[in-house]
Design a protein around this motif. Sequence first.
Motif, short mmCIF file in Angstrom:
data_model
loop_
_atom_site.label_atom_id
_atom_site.label_comp_id
_atom_site.label_asym_id
_atom_site.label_seq_id
_atom_site.Cartn_x
_atom_site.Cartn_y
_atom_site.Cartn_z
N GLU A 92 0.77 -0.90 0.08
CA GLU A 92 -0.13 0.41 0.06
C GLU A 92 0.71 0.95 0.00
OE1 GLU A 92 -2.75 -0.85 3.42
OE2 GLU A 92 -4.19 -2.01 2.37
N PRO A 93 0.64 2.01 -0.83
CA PRO A 93 -0.12 1.27 -1.76
C PRO A 93 0.17 1.83 -3.64
CG PRO A 93 0.72 4.29 -1.81
CD PRO A 93 1.27 3.18 -0.75
N SER A 94 -0.74 0.35 -3.67
CA SER A 94 -0.93 0.43 -5.24
C SER A 94 -1.80 0.15 -6.28
CB SER A 94 -0.11 -1.60 -4.54
OG SER A 94 -0.94 -2.44 -3.86
N ALA A 95 -1.78 -0.42 -7.01
CA ALA A 95 -3.63 -0.49 -8.17
C ALA A 95 -2.72 -1.89 -9.31
CB ALA A 95 -3.42 1.36 -8.18
N ILE A 96 -4.09 -2.32 -9.01
CA ILE A 96 -3.78 -3.23 -10.56
C ILE A 96 -3.56 -2.37 -11.82
CG2 ILE A 96 -5.12 -5.21 -11.31
CD1 ILE A 96 -4.46 -5.34 -8.34
N SER A 97 -2.76 -3.22 -12.78
CA SER A 97 -1.67 -2.49 -13.81
C SER A 97 -1.62 -3.63 -14.64
CB SER A 97 -0.57 -1.68 -13.39
OG SER A 97 -0.19 -2.87 -12.72
N HIS A 98 -1.80 -2.99 -15.88
CA HIS A 98 -0.02 -4.31 -16.77
C HIS A 98 -1.66 -4.84 -17.47
CE1 HIS A 98 3.17 -2.58 -15.08
NE2 HIS A 98 3.02 -2.17 -16.66
N TRP A 99 -0.71 -6.61 -17.54
CA TRP A 99 -2.50 -7.55 -17.99
C TRP A 99 -3.12 -7.47 -17.10
CZ3 TRP A 99 -2.16 -9.04 -22.54
CH2 TRP A 99 -1.47 -8.69 -23.91
N SER A 100 -2.92 -7.17 -15.91
CA SER A 100 -4.39 -7.81 -15.14
C SER A 100 -5.48 -6.80 -15.58
CB SER A 100 -3.64 -7.62 -13.49
OG SER A 100 -2.80 -8.72 -13.26
N ALA A 101 -4.66 -5.72 -15.27
CA ALA A 101 -5.64 -4.49 -16.14
C ALA A 101 -6.46 -4.65 -17.16
CB ALA A 101 -5.02 -2.44 -15.29
N LEU A 102 -6.24 -4.69 -17.96
CA LEU A 102 -6.80 -4.85 -19.85
C LEU A 102 -7.34 -6.04 -19.15
CD1 LEU A 102 -3.02 -4.60 -21.32
CD2 LEU A 102 -4.61 -2.80 -21.12
N HIS A 103 -6.92 -7.09 -18.32
CA HIS A 103 -7.68 -7.91 -19.02
C HIS A 103 -9.41 -7.80 -18.13
CE1 HIS A 103 -9.82 -12.11 -17.33
NE2 HIS A 103 -9.12 -11.98 -17.95
N HIS A 104 -9.38 -6.86 -17.08
CA HIS A 104 -10.29 -6.60 -16.32
C HIS A 104 -11.27 -5.63 -16.74
CE1 HIS A 104 -12.85 -5.53 -13.76
NE2 HIS A 104 -13.25 -4.20 -13.12
N HIS A 105 -10.47 -4.41 -17.57
CA HIS A 105 -11.27 -3.78 -18.54
C HIS A 105 -11.86 -4.16 -20.09
CE1 HIS A 105 -11.04 -0.56 -15.26
NE2 HIS A 105 -9.57 -0.69 -16.06
N GLY A 106 -11.22 -5.59 -20.58
CA GLY A 106 -12.09 -6.23 -22.08
C GLY A 106 -11.31 -6.38 -22.76
#
Length: 285
Positions: A92-106
């Motif tokens: 903390e702090p951190s935010a989901i990013s890269h492939w993980s974020a791309l996949h979540h956003h479709g």
Amino acid sequence: MRRAKENGKGENYRIRFLKSLVEDGLTVFSVSDARRIAEESGIPRTYINRLLSFLVRDGWITRLKRGLFARIGPLSGDIQIHPFAIATHMIEPSAISHWSALHHHGLTEQVPGIVTAITPKKIVTPSMRLDRSVESTNRRHGWLVEGVRYEYRSVKEEHYFGVEEIWVDQYSRIPIMDRERAALDLFVSPGIFGGMGEVLGIMDEHLASLDVERLVGYACRYGKIAPAKRLGWILERSSVPHKILEPLLAIPAAGYLLLDPSGQNEGIFEKRWNIRVNLGSGRIE
């Protein structure tokens, strides 16, 4: 008799503690949280470390890292904590990013095998402590929790933006790079995503779902020339109006930048964008 009495107290403390975790809605908690709960539940402060050890040993909670625990384990019922919640609590702090974020956003159908997050903090993992030569190697470090690997990328404070909060389950509201900030990383570090050929494919398929003006604004805010020029070249190729591209064109650049930084120093020169298009002809329409 005395041991039985002590065991009875320990059982009572365990029930009180777990009940308080449930009532507080805590699925991931720190030692500080545990001490607060102990104080509110009438559990001796001196007993809390031993209680946590017993709960881990008996499968009621899992130790994520030093000082951080999760209410998951073989005896914790049907609780399934979302990996994103674990990731953003681990650092903390951190935010989901890269492939993980791309996949979540479709923005990709590729299911990541690793949960990735960015943070403005410097990360030191247990494996880094063991491997002092990490700074001179390409070895990737992270944490493995319940069979899931978590990796973090440290960024400058000024690059930690474009974060939104979402609910991933009934327990957890977590920070994640929004669609446009996740897309910007395609141009910041294309090698992470398999090179600019893959980036082109993602943009061709999903550009219509992005707020292009916000994406351009993010590229300007990021303050790096290469990502901005790569983005501008691709957006113009996709017939984005000139007015939207003007901020990217206005960024001064000396010399030519490789469209694909991992590719060969070859290809045609695009003077308008100070880009050398070093992709195979089959990748350019």
